[in-house]
Design an enzyme around this catalytic site. Sequence first.
Site, PDB file in Angstrom:
ATOM      1  N   LYS A   1      -4.759   8.893  -5.604  1.00  0.00           N
ATOM      2  CA  LYS A   1      -3.655   9.760  -6.028  1.00  0.00           C
ATOM      3  C   LYS A   1      -3.339   9.517  -7.502  1.00  0.00           C
ATOM      4  O   LYS A   1      -3.301   8.370  -7.970  1.00  0.00           O
ATOM      5  CB  LYS A   1      -2.417   9.481  -5.174  1.00  0.00           C
TER       6      LYS A   1
ATOM      7  N   SER B   1       4.225  14.150  -1.494  1.00  0.00           N
ATOM      8  CA  SER B   1       3.631  14.394  -2.784  1.00  0.00           C
ATOM      9  C   SER B   1       2.163  13.984  -2.886  1.00  0.00           C
ATOM     10  O   SER B   1       1.523  14.217  -3.913  1.00  0.00           O
ATOM     11  CB  SER B   1       4.426  13.633  -3.859  1.00  0.00           C
TER      12      SER B   1
ATOM     13  N   SER C   1       5.890  10.848   1.450  1.00  0.00           N
ATOM     14  CA  SER C   1       4.834  11.466   0.644  1.00  0.00           C
ATOM     15  C   SER C   1       3.413  11.222   1.100  1.00  0.00           C
ATOM     16  O   SER C   1       2.498  11.888   0.612  1.00  0.00           O
ATOM     17  CB  SER C   1       4.973  11.030  -0.823  1.00  0.00           C
TER      18      SER C   1
END
Length: 471
Positions: free
Chosen positions: A80, A156, A180
């Site tokens: 990420k 996210s 997330s």
Amino acid sequence: MTDLSMTSAVDLTAAYRSRQVSPVEATEAALAAIDRFEPEVNAYVLVDRESALAAAKESEQRWGEGAPASPVDGIPTPIKDMLLTKGWPTTKGSSLIDEAGPWPEDAPSVARLREAGAVLVGKTTTPEMAWKGVTDSRRYGVTGNPWGAGLTSGGSSGGSATAVGLGMGTWSVGTDGGGSVRIPASFTGTVALKPTYGLVPLYPASAFGTLSHAGPMTRTVTDTALMMDTIAGFDARDWSAMPRPQASFLDGLEDGVEGVRVGFSPTLGFGRNDPEVEAAVRAAVQVLADAGAQVEEVDPGIEDPVEAFHVLWFAGAAKVLEAYDESALERIDPGLRRCVEQGRTLSASDYLDAVQVRMQLGHRMGQYHLAHDVLVTPTMPIPAFEAGRDAPEGWPSQLWTSWTPYTYPFNMTQQPALSLPCGLTADGRPIGLQVVAARHADALVLRVGRAYEARTDPLPPPTLLRGAASR
């Protein structure tokens, strides 16, 4: 093993060991999946083919010599774009960050994966500064879902979830400050664990403080346990990092749930579910009961802590922008700007009041787990909605917390929480099951998740993957 891109990490390493498959072949399969799907879903901000193939060749040599760096040597792994990765920009989805760097170090989890020989493929999308529960940004655009490019991936860590769901990487590591990794896992039909706070170290420290965790994003519970063996443990850069666990998370994973006390709460006492979500989760709980768990439908007796969470979250958002001049407010996501402006109105007393709510919530959940080994809820009350929106069309609020009532409470309490798929809606959108346990009971969460997974059929291949097969 016909599709290496969708093969689990556990099966890949077994194939490496027996010389049936090489890390180069697995990496080439992941890169081919990126070529196939990235134009549709926009899950990556950076793909480094040359570096990935070079690392895969080094891994192939280690396996050939019978000396792999670890049990995860050679596994294709995207990261990420919130986690520092040596030599690659970490732009956090924001135009405020200059990709020129320098970028001299890895975040702790990235460092552990690199040391273990994992093949780092690239960086995956995130909303700006990971501030919301869907994945889009002004800098990189909108990320779609394996079950429909027009559906949101959640966030996210949406880029990581979509990449893993389509075989554009075997697994990934994401961050979770309010859901997330679990929100996108639920929306994409993948698996994700938010571990006990401190078990997977974070550096640099998040502006959102001790709400933020790092954790695995995979396609199976077993792979989640395997990654935890790699990334959990002490790192001196994180003041709250816990010692490395003494036992493997794979130990006892197949022990089942006979006698495990399961508290089932479909709404935590304050949520409301899509009927298809509730039906699927109730059916999943019945699977656990049939496997020998002692199931009781009982809410934990908490009130929705969303207002206190907002204080902590908005204060963190304001902190994020402290490093930039005032013009930055005009250059960021409008929703993030509203959070920053709200955060700037808060006092120290407001913050401490929110911390007090957090402590009371932790106390209440501690009491709950004296009588119930795990708490089971839906991960999300709704399936994935249209991509590019902050909330479903017609929803009464645009704040992501308004449609994620079952995730953020457990960032406040720092408990381990696992999301795994438990079915599809009639129109083919994944539904997630959340398993929560007391702090430090991460192995139990994984065992319960694995017991459900072992007794049910996996989801069919995602819609985009099925479509690709016929092209």
